[in-house]
Design a protein around this motif. Sequence first.
Motif, short mmCIF file in Angstrom:
data_model
loop_
_atom_site.label_atom_id
_atom_site.label_comp_id
_atom_site.label_asym_id
_atom_site.label_seq_id
_atom_site.Cartn_x
_atom_site.Cartn_y
_atom_site.Cartn_z
N LEU A 104 0.82 -1.21 0.00
CA LEU A 104 0.00 0.00 0.00
C LEU A 104 0.86 1.26 0.00
N ARG A 155 -8.33 -2.25 -0.51
CA ARG A 155 -7.53 -1.01 -0.50
C ARG A 155 -6.48 -1.03 -1.60
N ILE A 156 -5.89 -2.19 -1.84
CA ILE A 156 -4.93 -2.33 -2.95
C ILE A 156 -5.64 -2.00 -4.27
#
Length: 332
Positions: free
Chosen positions: A86, A114-115
Motif C-alpha cells: 500500500l 484497499r490495494i
Amino acid sequence: MCDVMILDSGIDRRFFNELTHSYEYDPDTHEVRETKHPQDLTGHGSACAHMIRRLATNVRLGSIKILDPNLTGDSKSLEAALELCLSLDVSILHMSFSFRSFHITSRLKELFQRISNQGKWVVASVENGSEMSYPAALPTVIGVNGTLMPESETIWVDQGKPIQVAADMTPVWTHQDFSVYSLFGGNSKAAAVVTGHLARLLLEQNQNQQIDPCCLLAQTAQRFSWLDEELQRSPNLEITQPVYGHTLPINVLNRIKDIVSCYCNTRTGDHHLLLSKNGLSQNQFPNFIRDIASVVGIPANDMQWTFRHFSSFSHFICHIERIYHHESKTYA
C-alpha cells in the motif's frame, strides 16, 4: 517504481540482480523488512520471475518473501506484505499461491480492497486441481486457472467468470539452478504467464491503470468463453492423445508407466509429485533417465536433463510427448 511485485519464496539475486525492492517476512516480529541479500531456497519465486520476464523483458521486478522453504505461509505474512505494498509505487502484485481454506479474514479482504482502490492489480493462482480458491476468487483479484493448451503462453479471458482467466500450465524450462524448479508448471506457471502478459501490455502501451486489466488481457487472449469442464486440470492418462494432437504409441506409454511405477513406487494415475525428495532420489535419476531414453529412442545425453521436479505424471508425459515428437524446443 516497480512494475511487478512478486509475493512468494523470494527471488535469488544471482539471477535477477536488478530488483527494485527486496523484502522478507520475519515470523518472529510479524514484520516485513528490507534485505540486501535476498535468497530463494526453493526456486519457486525465481521461476515465477523467469516466466514473467520471459514475456515482459523490460519489466522491473520486486520481491517480498512470505513463503518458507516448504512453500507455506500464513495470513499474517500476507497481511504484512499487502500493508507494505500500500505504501509502495507498484503496478501489479503477483501471487502464485492459494489458501487451503475457503475462509479468508475480513482484514485480508479489506487490504485487497484497499490495494484495488489504489489502482493496483493483483494476479493470483487457483489451487492446483481445484476449481476455485482464495485469494484468486476475490472480486478485487485477477484469478487464474491452469489448463493444458497447445502453446505455453496461451490465455483465455472471460470477465463474467469468478476466475476470469485460464492460462497454459504446461511446464517450461527455467534456469537449472532454480533448485528443483528447473521445470516450472501448474497453476503457478499459469498465473506467471498472465502477469507477464499484463506487464508487457502495460509497458508497451504506456497504459495508466484506469483501464480494466481483463480488457487489457483480452488483446492477447485466444478465447473469451469456455465451459469449466473444458479445463484439463487432471487429464485422463489412459488417453494417449492429449490436447497437443499427438500420440504416444500405446506400448511406449505403457513402458513409461511401468518405469515410473518401478522407480517411484507409486501408481501413475495419482496426482502427485512425480520426481521429488519423496519420490525419486537423486542417485537414482541417471538410471531412470537412461531407461526412459531407451524407450523414447533418444540418447540420454541428448535429453540434457538434471535432477528436477515434475508436478505430476501428466506433466511428465506432456514433456515426453514433446521430446518424442521432436518438439522439446518449445521449452527453450
